[in-house]
Scaffold this active site. Structure first.
Site, PDB file in Angstrom:
ATOM      1  CE1 TYR A 165      13.511 -51.635 -23.869  1.00 22.29           C
ATOM      2  CE2 TYR A 165      12.586 -49.484 -25.000  1.00 22.29           C
ATOM      3  CZ  TYR A 165      13.165 -51.321 -24.731  1.00 22.29           C
ATOM      4  OH  TYR A 165      13.375 -51.647 -26.445  1.00 22.29           O
ATOM      5  CE  LYS A 191      16.711 -51.853 -25.565  1.00 18.42           C
ATOM      6  NZ  LYS A 191      17.780 -52.686 -26.272  1.00 18.42           N
TER       7      LYS A 191
HETATM    8  N1  LIG Z   1       9.529 -54.418 -30.581  1.00 18.34           N
HETATM    9  C1  LIG Z   1       9.844 -52.823 -30.226  1.00 18.34           C
HETATM   10  O1  LIG Z   1       8.851 -52.165 -30.731  1.00 18.34           O
HETATM   11  C2  LIG Z   1      11.044 -52.397 -29.849  1.00 18.34           C
HETATM   12  C3  LIG Z   1      11.470 -51.200 -30.444  1.00 18.34           C
HETATM   13  C4  LIG Z   1      12.668 -50.538 -29.589  1.00 18.34           C
HETATM   14  C5  LIG Z   1      14.169 -51.592 -29.189  1.00 18.34           C
HETATM   15  N2  LIG Z   1      12.900 -52.608 -29.517  1.00 18.34           N
HETATM   16  C6  LIG Z   1      14.680 -53.615 -29.128  1.00 18.34           C
HETATM   17  O2  LIG Z   1      14.558 -54.767 -29.448  1.00 18.34           O
HETATM   18  C7  LIG Z   1      15.637 -55.557 -29.589  1.00 18.34           C
HETATM   19  C8  LIG Z   1      14.416 -57.195 -29.614  1.00 18.34           C
HETATM   20  O3  LIG Z   1      13.445 -57.048 -29.142  1.00 18.34           O
HETATM   21  P1  LIG Z   1      12.307 -57.468 -29.569  1.00 18.34           P
HETATM   22  O4  LIG Z   1      10.946 -56.315 -30.160  1.00 18.34           O
HETATM   23  O5  LIG Z   1      12.513 -58.967 -30.845  1.00 18.34           O
HETATM   24  O6  LIG Z   1      11.677 -58.691 -28.486  1.00 18.34           O
HETATM   25  P2  LIG Z   1      12.302 -60.311 -27.996  1.00 18.34           P
HETATM   26  O7  LIG Z   1      11.447 -60.340 -26.560  1.00 18.34           O
HETATM   27  O8  LIG Z   1      10.897 -61.025 -29.136  1.00 18.34           O
HETATM   28  O9  LIG Z   1      12.984 -60.680 -28.272  1.00 18.34           O
HETATM   29  C9  LIG Z   1      13.937 -60.321 -27.180  1.00 18.34           C
HETATM   30  C10 LIG Z   1      15.232 -61.947 -26.992  1.00 18.34           C
HETATM   31  O10 LIG Z   1      15.486 -61.974 -25.919  1.00 18.34           O
HETATM   32  C11 LIG Z   1      15.597 -62.493 -25.254  1.00 18.34           C
HETATM   33  N3  LIG Z   1      16.194 -63.177 -23.722  1.00 18.34           N
HETATM   34  C12 LIG Z   1      15.175 -62.247 -22.900  1.00 18.34           C
HETATM   35  N4  LIG Z   1      15.768 -62.400 -21.452  1.00 18.34           N
HETATM   36  C13 LIG Z   1      17.233 -63.051 -22.000  1.00 18.34           C
HETATM   37  C14 LIG Z   1      18.449 -63.540 -21.098  1.00 18.34           C
HETATM   38  N5  LIG Z   1      18.221 -62.855 -19.769  1.00 18.34           N
HETATM   39  N6  LIG Z   1      19.046 -64.042 -21.505  1.00 18.34           N
HETATM   40  C15 LIG Z   1      19.458 -64.402 -23.076  1.00 18.34           C
HETATM   41  N7  LIG Z   1      17.973 -64.321 -24.228  1.00 18.34           N
HETATM   42  C16 LIG Z   1      16.824 -63.194 -23.512  1.00 18.34           C
HETATM   43  C17 LIG Z   1      14.273 -63.437 -25.419  1.00 18.34           C
HETATM   44  O11 LIG Z   1      13.950 -64.910 -25.399  1.00 18.34           O
HETATM   45  C18 LIG Z   1      13.717 -63.265 -27.010  1.00 18.34           C
HETATM   46  O12 LIG Z   1      14.326 -63.964 -28.111  1.00 18.34           O
HETATM   47  C19 LIG Z   1      15.189 -55.772 -27.738  1.00 18.34           C
HETATM   48  O13 LIG Z   1      16.505 -54.901 -27.399  1.00 18.34           O
HETATM   49  C20 LIG Z   1      14.533 -54.578 -27.582  1.00 18.34           C
HETATM   50  O14 LIG Z   1      14.752 -53.331 -26.788  1.00 18.34           O
HETATM   51  C21 LIG Z   1      12.354 -53.298 -29.151  1.00 18.34           C
END
Ligand SMILES: NC(=O)c1ccc[n+]([C@@H]2O[C@H](COP(=O)([O-])OP(=O)(O)OC[C@H]3O[C@@H](n4cnc5c(N)ncnc54)[C@H](O)[C@@H]3O)[C@@H](O)[C@H]2O)c1
Length: 268
Positions: free
Chosen positions: A157, A161
């Site tokens: 992961y 990134k």
């Molecule tokens: N939540 C955290 O702590 C955190 C920290 C750092 C980075 N991020 C990043 O933020 C971004 C959003 O994450 P989040 O926390 O909102 O999680 P989340 O799981 O709520 O959102 C991810 C979204 O992507 C969609 N998705 C997943 N696989 C897919 C695919 N194959 N095709 C199309 N859509 C797809 C899901 O349905 C969901 O709506 C991600 O890139 C994640 O890596 C999150």
């Protein structure tokens, strides 16, 4: 509410059914922007748009962004719905499994890179040259604090990134000055990324700290050393995305804005 001057702008957001993506499409719509929201969970996304009463501003598009065909279809639809190159592209989609290095197979690495890295590369390949030809555009990639400061697990992961951040730097140079390309690097944000019953990382925290729910989260916050003393909210990430999308950030390109409660120790 802040006014970022984004009224009437056309915006594409990937991974927008839940979490940070959902907060981002809502925030752009609150600005009066026209949003194309892409997700594999089309029903969840559509229901949210209807419940929020945002059908006039947000159009849902179904796609599996972990495949080349899925991204190509979504990008073509986004350009069609935007009436040409969109003003803003937010590469938000991403996921990760909490595994140690030894547990991670080649297949795990490939799957992580297909979604987190290649979705960004493929979306940018389809849309950024169109932005450049149109004379303007802003791209924001949602990376992670782990892209700047790796931990001893979740290696695939963090690497995916970091790779996004590297490509963003190249694109910021290649398509300047017309297209700005920046990253928002969240720390731990309270979304389904943590809470999802099948894939969420909360259950790993519960196993690691031998505690349930809030107690496990508190143990993580202390162990991880989050100076803010809490998890972040998706709206706090959305605000940073809107800033970078706006003309207020006109001289900012090739940069990474942390929204991490202070997790990253590095000075870059
Ligand atoms: N939540 C955290 O702590 C955190 C920290 C750092 C980075 N991020 C990043 O933020 C971004 C959003 O994450 P989040 O926390 O909102 O999680 P989340 O799981 O709520 O959102 C991810 C979204 O992507 C969609 N998705 C997943 N696989 C897919 C695919 N194959 N095709 C199309 N859509 C797809 C899901 O349905 C969901 O709506 C991600 O890139 C994640 O890596 C999150």
């Amino acid at each position: 509410m802040a006014d970022f001057g984004l009224s009437e702008r056309t915006v594409v957001v990937t991974g927008s059914a839940t979490g940070i993506g959902r907060a981002t499409i809502d925030a752009f719509a609150a600005e009066g922007a026209r949003v194309v929201a892409v997700d594999i969970e089309f029903d969840v996304l559509s229901e949210h748009i209807v419940e929020a009463g945002l059908q006039q501003l947000i159009t849902p598009v179904h796609a599996d962004l972990s495949t080349a065909d899925g991204v190509a279809g979504a990008a073509a639809e986004a350009i069609r719905l935007s009436g040409g190159a969109p003003d803003v592209l937010v590469n938000n989609v991403g996921a990760g499994r909490l595994k140690t290095f030894e547990e991670l197979t080649d297949d795990d690495f490939h799957r992580t890179f297909e979604l987190n890295f290649f979705s960004m590369v493929r979306m940018c390949r389809a849309i950024v040259p169109e932005m450049y030809a149109a004379g303007r555009g802003a791209v924001i990639n949602v990376t992670s604090d782990l892209s700047r400061q790796a931990e001893d697990t979740i290696v695939d992961y963090a690497a995916s990134k970091a790779a996004v951040a590297s490509v963003a730097k190249s694109l910021a140079r290649a398509y300047a000055p017309r297209v700005r390309v920046n990253n928002v690097a969240p720390g731990p944000i309270w979304t389904p990324f943590w809470t999802d019953e099948s894939t969420g990382w909360l259950k790993n925290l519960e196993a690691a700290y031998g505690a349930k729910g809030e107690a496990a989260v508190q143990a993580f916050i202390e162990d991880r050393g989050i100076p803010a003393g809490r998890m972040g909210e998706p709206e706090e990430v959305a605000n940073a995305i809107l800033f970078l999308a706006s003309d207020l950030a006109g001289f900012t390109t090739g940069s990474t804005l942390g929204v991490d409660g202070g997790t990253v120790r590095a000075t870059f």
